[in-house]
Structure formats: C-alpha cells, structure tokens
Design a protein around this motif. Structure first.
Motif, PDB file in Angstrom:
ATOM      1  N   ASP A  40      53.640  14.035   6.312  1.00 27.67           N
ATOM      2  CA  ASP A  40      53.706  12.947   5.391  1.00 27.67           C
ATOM      3  C   ASP A  40      54.075  11.691   5.550  1.00 27.67           C
ATOM      4  O   ASP A  40      54.981  11.434   6.871  1.00 27.67           O
ATOM      5  N   THR A  93      46.364  13.173   5.677  1.00 23.68           N
ATOM      6  CA  THR A  93      45.112  13.605   5.107  1.00 23.68           C
ATOM      7  C   THR A  93      44.514  14.166   5.738  1.00 23.68           C
ATOM      8  O   THR A  93      42.782  14.904   5.267  1.00 23.68           O
ATOM      9  N   PRO A 153      48.403  12.081  10.338  1.00 24.64           N
ATOM     10  CA  PRO A 153      49.010  11.956   9.144  1.00 24.64           C
ATOM     11  C   PRO A 153      48.363  13.308   8.371  1.00 24.64           C
ATOM     12  O   PRO A 153      47.334  14.339   8.506  1.00 24.64           O
ATOM     13  N   THR A 180      54.625   8.755   4.458  1.00 32.20           N
ATOM     14  CA  THR A 180      55.526   7.959   4.242  1.00 32.20           C
ATOM     15  C   THR A 180      56.899   8.250   4.090  1.00 32.20           C
ATOM     16  O   THR A 180      57.892   8.379   3.253  1.00 32.20           O
ATOM     17  N   THR A 184      48.705   6.519   6.061  1.00 32.80           N
ATOM     18  CA  THR A 184      48.618   7.291   4.975  1.00 32.80           C
ATOM     19  C   THR A 184      46.705   8.445   5.643  1.00 32.80           C
ATOM     20  O   THR A 184      46.814   9.497   5.614  1.00 32.80           O
ATOM     21  N   ASN A 185      45.649   7.746   5.976  1.00 32.55           N
ATOM     22  CA  ASN A 185      44.868   8.032   6.548  1.00 32.55           C
ATOM     23  C   ASN A 185      43.997   7.280   7.520  1.00 32.55           C
ATOM     24  O   ASN A 185      42.508   7.179   7.223  1.00 32.55           O
ATOM     25  N   THR A 198      52.153   2.652   6.042  1.00 31.59           N
ATOM     26  CA  THR A 198      50.709   2.892   6.033  1.00 31.59           C
ATOM     27  C   THR A 198      49.610   3.205   6.094  1.00 31.59           C
ATOM     28  O   THR A 198      47.935   3.030   5.553  1.00 31.59           O
TER      29      THR A 198
END
Length: 483
Positions: free
Chosen positions: A180, A257, A255, A182, A205-206, A203
């Motif tokens: 994760d 995701t 990441p 974040t 995340t994907n 930022t």
C-alpha cells in the motif's frame, strides 16, 4: 577518627580484604557478562525478526490456508502454450502469478482491524509468486525408410521415423509483494533501505512501477530506469532496496492494486500488518482482534521469536535461563564467603575490639567500624568486578562469535518470508532458511547500576555478619586472651 582507623585496618589486612573483594568481583563480573550477552541475544533476535516482520510492526493478521478436503488437491502451476505451425522457432513465454501460499482476506479487513481497540495503525499487503517459463518447441524431421538390400522383390525397410525435435524451456521464479503505497511505514519494505533511485509516491497507487531488492537486481542485471516485464506488462524500475539484515522479504515490490490485478485477487490481501498504540498491550490487542474478527490468525513478534531455532535460540536460552541462575548462585556464594570471612576476621580481633570497648567504644561504634570496612571491601570488589565484566563484554563484542538462526518454514518462496504470522505456520511448499548473526555484548547503564548495587549489598551482607559478631564481644573476652 572513623576514616583514619578504617584506612589503617584495611591497609593492615590487605590479603583478607583482597580475598573478600575478589569473591564479590567474580560474582559481579559474571552478572555483567550474562546481562550483556542476554542483551546481545535480544538484539540479534530483533535483527532476525526485522528481516521477517518489517520495522514498526507489532503483529500480523492472516488467514491460514485450509487443508485440502477429501478428493481435493492443492493448486498446481499450469501453463498453456499456443501451437504455432507457421514458425516452429518462435519463443514461447508465459508468466503465472499466484497468491503466495495462504488464504486471502478481503481488503475491508484492513479497515476492520484498524478500528479495534488498541490498534494504532493497520495496512494490508499481498504476497505473490511469479513463475516465468520461456523457450522453444522444435519440430522433428521425418526420416524416410531405407530401401532393403537384396531379397526377392526388393522394397523398403519400413515406414520411416521422426528424428530430432523436442522442447527447451527455462523456468524462472521470484517473489513479489504488493504494498500500500499510501502507508509505507508498515510492512516488509520497511526492513529495507532505498540505496538507489526512490521509493513509491503516495499517488502511485496503480502505477506500473516497481522497487527491486538489490540482490535480485544484481542477479538480473536490472537498475533504475530499466524495465521488468510481468505477464506481458512492462514495469519501470524506480528504486533499488537493500535489506537491513538477512534476506529481503521479496524480490520485487509493486503497488498493491497492480499485484492484485496480476494475481487475479481484486480487493484481496494476504496479510494485515498491525502496530499497537501501546507496546505493553500487544497481547490484549491480539485477543481483541481474534475475538472480533473470526477466521483470522494473529501472530505477534513474541510468537515469531518462538520459531527461531539453531545456535541463536540455544545461546539465548542459556543466557536467560542457565546464565541467570548461575549468576545468582555465584553471587549468593560470594556474599556468604564475604560474610564468613569478615566474621572470622572479627573472631581474630577479639582482643582489639575488647580493648576498644574497655576504652569506651560503644557496641554501635564497633559495629559501624566493622561494617565500614566490609562496605569498603564491597565497593573495591564492585569496581574490580565492573572492570572484569566490561573486559569480558568487550572481548565478546570484538570477536563477535557467529550464531545461526534457523527460521520457521515460509511460503513457497525460496525461503523468503511474507508476513511473519502466516510464514511460521507454513503452507504449501513451506521451507526454512538460516541467517548468520554476529553476537555482540552491549553493556547498559542499568547493568552498571546493578553491579554497583550488588557491590554495596555484598559489603552490607559481610558487614552485617561481622558487625553482629563484634557487637557481642565484651571487654572481659579481651582480658581472658591476654597472656
């Protein structure tokens, strides 16, 4: 008068004072060495746990894989290749991305764990294994049958055969961890330091970016700015991470995701890393999570420490168990010997103390004089013991004997551990690995303070024996011994 008499008596009885001080020094030195070695064991074990757990993590929440039922089999890797009749020299390549070894939890479990009483922070992660197969199928060649030699009618010797052909494939397997981005202060990536490039941005995340373990990057000749392809998806290498101790938790970090997408595990995690608000309440937080979130396994760092075996575990048990009791026994023996020697010395000074009492010394003054001498011997023994203890700790740290920590089986990841909790419980293809840890013997101020306290206590014990004996002497005892 008190100090003058004390100095004169200690100087006059140097040998007896040295014997008492040496006994106390031996016991105090042993206590310092055992405490410092025990502290070194804890540090060594912490290094082992850091390489498995991640810094700042107090516990992990997982769901152990259920054993296969009757008639069921465990999932095995399966690769399918397309036939390419038009070009039998074309390379065939396939990537299989599988969740590593354990049942997955819904991503919502992370928020659920974070709401439990006593939990300071919680973050999820997905452990996966990537198996890459590439190579070629080679078509064989038909060899016609050879004509028969001689015989009536001639003819050929059969229908021919196919020669050559086959397949040659290379199999590469590595581990990856979906983090994760974040919340990067929890989880396995925190046990490594970025030594080249950068880590993830909040930022990303994907984003199709990865951080590689330095050993894996060197093996594959990959660096910052290069591309790593996973399941035909190109990922840019943005950083190289080096494990603080032991092996890295994964070869590749990406990441969360993206890891979920590659493994076909959307909105799933394998491990929830938890930090407690109060380190003194870890066991209570563990029980709360187990009670309120059913079907999960909660593993603390203390649980994980129980899985460490090998010479590190043996030495740790020796330092904390046998060493502690040995120190106590030696101290008790030293205190008793000091008391008995002081009491014996008082017996040989009957005429001296009897004469002093005849001159007007009170019993309390005689007792204080004897206790003062014993306390001075204790302080001298304490100073000598601290010096010996520090020397012993310095020798251990200088030579740094190597201890081996045998870690509990991990997932099918070449011995790499994903989420300490599930790793120790094993899973399909579980294995174990060993880490070599250099032993140190740090001496803390608390240990020095304990040594001083023991020195004072030893002097008081010896003084108590001698003072009690001296207080019972009478002037008449001295007169009976005058020849």
């Amino acid at each position: 008068m008190f100090f003058t008499y004390l100095r004169r008596e200690l100087r006059r009885r140097r040998k007896a004072a040295l014997v008492v001080a040496s006994g106390l020094a031996l016991g105090i030195a042993l206590v310092i060495v055992v405490n410092s070695v025990s502290s070194g064991m804890n540090r060594a074990q912490d290094k082992v746990l850091e390489s498995l757990y991640g810094l700042g993590t107090d516990m992990t929440v997982t769901k152990a894989a259920a054993p296969p039922g009757e008639g069921e089999t465990t999932r095995r890797p399966r690769f399918e290749f397309d036939a390419q009749d038009d070009d039998d020299t074309a390379d065939q390549a396939r990537d299989l991305v599988m969740v590593q070894g354990f049942e997955t939890l819904a991503s919502s479990t992370v928020a659920q764990v974070g709401k439990q009483d006593g939990v300071g922070d919680a973050v999820g992660g997905l452990s996966v294994r990537v198996m890459k197969v590439n190579g070629q199928f080679r078509r064989g060649e038909a060899v016609p049958a050879q004509p028969r030699q001689g015989g009536p009618g001639g003819g050929t010797g059969g229908g021919g055969e196919v020669q050559g052909g086959g397949a040659a494939f290379d199999v590469d397997s590595y581990t990856a961890y979906g983090t994760d981005v974040t919340e990067q202060d929890l989880g396995p990536l925190t046990s490594s330091k970025i030594t080249s490039g950068r880590t993830f941005k909040a930022t990303e995340t994907n984003a199709k970016v990865v951080v590689l373990d330095s050993a894996y990057a060197k093996e594959k000749n990959l660096g910052v700015g290069k591309t790593l392809t996973i399941s035909k998806v190109p990922y840019q290498v943005i950083g190289i991470a080096t494990a603080d101790s032991g092996d890295a938790a994964a070869n590749v970090y990406l990441p969360l995701t993206q890891a979920q997408s590659l493994a076909g595990a959307k909105d799933k995690v394998t491990t929830v890393y938890v930090r407690a608000k109060d380190s003194q309440r870890i066991d209570a937080v563990k029980q709360t999570i187990r009670k309120n979130i059913s079907g999960t396994t909660v593993t603390t760092s203390a649980d994980l420490a129980d899985t460490v075996s090998g010479s590190l575990s043996t030495a740790s048990d020796l330092a904390s168990g046998v060493g502690k009791w040995l120190s106590i026994l030696v101290l008790v023996a030293a205190f008793l010997v000091a008391g008995l020697l002081t009491s014996s010395a008082v017996s040989r000074r009957v005429r001296e103390f009897g004469t002093l009492k005849a001159l007007g010394w009170k019993s309390g003054r005689v007792t204080r004089q004897v206790a003062g001498e014993a306390l001075a011997n204790g302080l001298f023994g304490g100073a000598l013991g601290i010096a010996l203890g520090l020397a012993g700790a310095w020798l251990i740290t200088t030579f740094s004997p190597t201890l081996t920590a045998q870690l509990g089986g991990g997932g099918a990841g070449g011995g790499r551990m994903f989420g300490a909790g599930p790793a120790v419980q094993g899973g399909p293809g579980s294995t174990s690995r060993a880490l070599d840890i250099a032993l140190t013997a740090p001496v803390s101020l608390t240990t020095i303070g304990l040594a001083v306290a023991l020195a004072v206590a030893g002097g008081l014990v010896a003084g108590g024996f001698g003072g009690w004996r001296a207080s019972r002497l009478r002037p008449a005892d001295a007169l009976r011994r005058v020849e």
